[in-house]
Design a protein around this motif. Sequence first.
Motif, PDB file in Angstrom:
ATOM      1  N   GLN A 187      25.686  28.883  40.334  1.00 53.25           N
ATOM      2  CA  GLN A 187      27.001  29.224  39.807  1.00 53.25           C
ATOM      3  C   GLN A 187      28.004  28.217  40.360  1.00 53.25           C
ATOM      4  N   LEU A 212      24.594  30.985  32.748  1.00 46.03           N
ATOM      5  CA  LEU A 212      23.656  31.851  32.025  1.00 46.03           C
ATOM      6  C   LEU A 212      24.380  32.968  31.282  1.00 46.03           C
ATOM      7  N   THR A 213      25.423  33.512  31.920  1.00 43.41           N
ATOM      8  CA  THR A 213      26.084  34.665  31.296  1.00 43.41           C
ATOM      9  C   THR A 213      27.411  34.295  30.645  1.00 43.41           C
ATOM     10  N   ASN A 232      29.179  31.246  35.693  1.00 42.88           N
ATOM     11  CA  ASN A 232      27.730  31.450  35.644  1.00 42.88           C
ATOM     12  C   ASN A 232      27.251  30.982  34.277  1.00 42.88           C
ATOM     13  N   GLU A 274      20.568  28.259  37.196  1.00 48.43           N
ATOM     14  CA  GLU A 274      20.240  29.224  38.260  1.00 48.43           C
ATOM     15  C   GLU A 274      21.308  29.179  39.349  1.00 48.43           C
TER      16      GLU A 274
END
Lengths: 152, 213
Positions: B77, B102-103, B100, B75
């Motif tokens: 960066q 997550l991406t 990031n 959650e």
Amino acid sequence: TAGNKILHFGACRVSMSMTEIRAGFTAIKANIQARDPIRTLSILSSPRSLHKVKSSDRCCITHHLLNFYMDKVFKHCKTEDSYVNRKISSIANSFLSMRRKLGQCHEQNQCMCGQESTEKFKEILANYEGMNVTSAAMKSLGELDILLDWME
Amino acid sequence: SGELYCSLLNPRHVRFESINMKNVLHWSAPEGTGNGVLYKVKYSVYGVGKWIRKPECRNINRTWCDLSSETSDYEEQYYASVKAFLNGMVSDWVETTRFNPLTDTKIEPPMLSISSTERSITIILTAPEKWKRSPEEESISLLQVYPGLHYNVSVLNKKTKKRWFFSISNHTLVVPWLEPGTAYCVSAQIRVTTPLLDSGFSKEHCIATLKDK
């Protein structure tokens, strides 16, 4: 359309073109984030992450943030790069339709604003107003993935 | 008295390489330098003030540093930075772009387990696990990280070369109405729609349906 996602905010259900927005942002992410030299402050996440907001307040915060991006971010993010500018306006158009849909929920009182969302949004505005407009807008745009990750 | 440092060319291509959220910082040595260059690494959480040194990556001669533990909260960066040293010469700190987890991670293909009857094949798919600090730590499937995760499955009839594609979100697929005593090859891919993340296709697993009794 393909890539639309139904986001649930309590009783409110809003279809949002997340894949399109994500693809647009991914294409310009490195360019936009490189224009933001300040590592020590996040508009959306300082001092508390969006993830800490209660789920009951999600609709209201999202409504506030869509307005924030429309009124205070996209219009201040003109660059010298026409490709980047086109991507920004395409994202802004997607936000415009999302704001309209979520606005309907807000009018039908299905998007209640609790104290937590009000306070969190004050933090976001304070972070934004603590910088000059262009830098604050560019930083906010560079944090779009933080918003999208949280919304989803 | 202050030590005098001459400047050394900077490390190059400083970036995160991430697979299933195992997040490793990589870089290339400064141009024209052979062996003997040493490096140190620091990282920071975006939006938080301070840079944090990574002790295990201080005065190292390799050109990578595993920051999975430090960047495990997806959650957040992150930024990371590398500095090079050689014979009293020092480079600048060179930073990554904003990372990031997550991406910016790559997802490995799913694992497959297949079985057959006379006229059907059953395929059980397992998504990879998120990187974890130690085997004892609780496993987190990438399915929990990406709720929109689903599978694309390809089934090839080796005899007729006919291929079917299926897109499923649960982890079991039964392919019916097949020919007995025939070889079929199965391969699968993970697809996450937002953020847009695709694994490659897995290695093919082949199996024959049982012969008619």
